[in-house]
Design an enzyme around this catalytic site. Structure first.
Site, PDB file in Angstrom:
ATOM      1  N   LYS A  57       0.862  -1.180   0.000  1.00 15.67           N
ATOM      2  CA  LYS A  57       0.000   0.000   0.000  1.00 15.67           C
ATOM      3  C   LYS A  57       0.897   1.227   0.000  1.00 15.67           C
ATOM      4  CE  LYS A  57      -2.288   3.610   1.819  1.00 15.67           C
ATOM      5  NZ  LYS A  57      -1.814   4.757   2.636  1.00 15.67           N
TER       6      LYS A  57
ATOM      7  N   GLY B 251      -0.046   8.720   0.923  1.00 16.04           N
ATOM      8  CA  GLY B 251       0.272   9.661   1.988  1.00 16.04           C
ATOM      9  C   GLY B 251       1.594  10.356   1.792  1.00 16.04           C
TER      10      GLY B 251
ATOM     11  N   GLY C 240      -4.009  10.890  -0.955  1.00 12.72           N
ATOM     12  CA  GLY C 240      -4.606  11.952  -0.160  1.00 12.72           C
ATOM     13  C   GLY C 240      -4.039  13.332  -0.407  1.00 12.72           C
TER      14      GLY C 240
ATOM     15  N   ASP D  21      -5.731   1.641   2.701  1.00 12.02           N
ATOM     16  CA  ASP D  21      -5.190   0.633   3.623  1.00 12.02           C
ATOM     17  C   ASP D  21      -6.084  -0.598   3.654  1.00 12.02           C
ATOM     18  OD1 ASP D  21      -2.921   2.128   4.626  1.00 12.02           O
ATOM     19  OD2 ASP D  21      -4.363   3.374   5.695  1.00 12.02           O
TER      20      ASP D  21
ATOM     21  N   LYS E 244      -5.520   1.144   9.323  1.00  6.21           N
ATOM     22  CA  LYS E 244      -4.356   0.269   9.304  1.00  6.21           C
ATOM     23  C   LYS E 244      -4.505  -0.830  10.330  1.00  6.21           C
ATOM     24  CE  LYS E 244      -1.049   3.731   7.611  1.00  6.21           C
ATOM     25  NZ  LYS E 244      -2.044   4.737   7.261  1.00  6.21           N
TER      26      LYS E 244
END
Length: 298
Positions: free
Chosen positions: A84, A87, A120, A239, A298
């Protein structure tokens, strides 16, 4: 930043006697000839071409690291690893270049990586440009109709194809997808109506991903899903999406990249990090507010 840039390290390799675990594997010429592609000039692609500094590392250091890594390379050869990516790891061009190099390296040594990504920071940038306020609830983005349009365009377009381009410029072969393609990720809208078009994942269709991996492509999957009944696009947490994809593929490992060192009892004290958690204690930490925000998924 506590983010580990080397997937070899994350996959289980201990790296000793060097300060940067990517040093042993940085040279582009180790990549198979049939994977090589032309490289266009940009800051990120220039970083992809730059070898890391050799000044502090002797041939013995490199041999030592490769010798230590070899059993792990053999262990994970032909095994699927889901990563993943999102961010903070997307914001720093140098860090991004390191991640992409490591990803391509894994593919070149026989590991079968699958990349699931969010985006994001990029979404926030475009929401700000359009004058749309970004809101979050329990670590999930509140997604009204206008925000959903931006999420789908940014994740499925700009971010996804950007990652595909970088992987190919680093010498790999990648195919960009989103969860809507071939119904890879099916979801239903969450019951909390005040969160908007956010989806709970109901199933994963692994067939297309498996077909691509078998042909030595790196699937790059954006975390956008669709309701199979209404066709409504849904924003799903990256996530959670990565976890569901890993479960469907029976992946050997799931790697969640993050810019925090882990779950901390005291967020300001690294020494209070939990080294292991079970489901029961994790739920209690969420209830106590110690695990909060973006760490909850997460």
């Amino acid at each position: 930043m506590q983010l580990q840039s080397s997937f070899l390290h994350a996959a289980g390799c201990r790296v000793s006697n060097i300060s940067d675990s990517r040093l042993a594997v940085h040279r582009p010429r180790v990549y198979p000839r049939r994977h090589l592609r032309g490289i266009r000039a940009s800051r990120e692609t220039e970083l992809l071409k730059e070898p890391l500094s050799d000044k502090s590392f002797s041939p013995f250091d490199r041999v030592s690291v490769l010798s230590e890594a070899l059993p792990y390379l053999q262990q994970f050869r032909n095994k699927t690893i889901v990563i993943k990516y999102g961010g903070a790891a997307m914001k720093d061009p140098m860090l991004k270049a390191g991640v992409i190099k490591d990803l391509v390296l894994l593919a070149c040594v026989g590991v079968r990586p699958v990349l699931v990504h969010g985006g994001g920071p990029e979404i926030n940038t475009w929401l700000d440009k359009l004058g749309i306020k970004a809101e979050f609830k329990n670590g999930l983005r509140v997604t009204d109709a206008a925000t959903m349009d931006v999420v789908e365009m940014v994740l499925g377009g700009r971010v996804n194809k950007g990652l595909v381009t970088l992987i190919q410029q680093a010498g790999g072969q990648a195919v960009g997808l989103c969860g809507k393609d071939s119904n890879i990720i099916r979801a239903r809208q969450m019951v909390e109506k005040d969160i908007g078009f956010v989806g709970d994942i109901t199933s994963v269709n692994k067939d297309l991903i498996v077909a691509l991996v078998n042909e030595e492509y790196i699937p790059v999957v954006a975390s956008v899903a669709a309701d199979p009944v209404t066709g409504q696009a849904l924003n799903v947490n990256a996530d959670i999406a990565a976890g569901e994809v890993a479960a469907a593929l029976r992946a050997e490992k799931l790697i969640l990249m993050t810019d925090v060192p882990g779950v901390l009892k005291d967020k300001d004290d690294i020494k209070t990090k939990y080294t292991a958690l079970d489901i029961r204690s994790t739920r209690q930490l969420v209830a106590d507010g110690i695990i909060a925000g973006g760490m909850i998924p997460k």
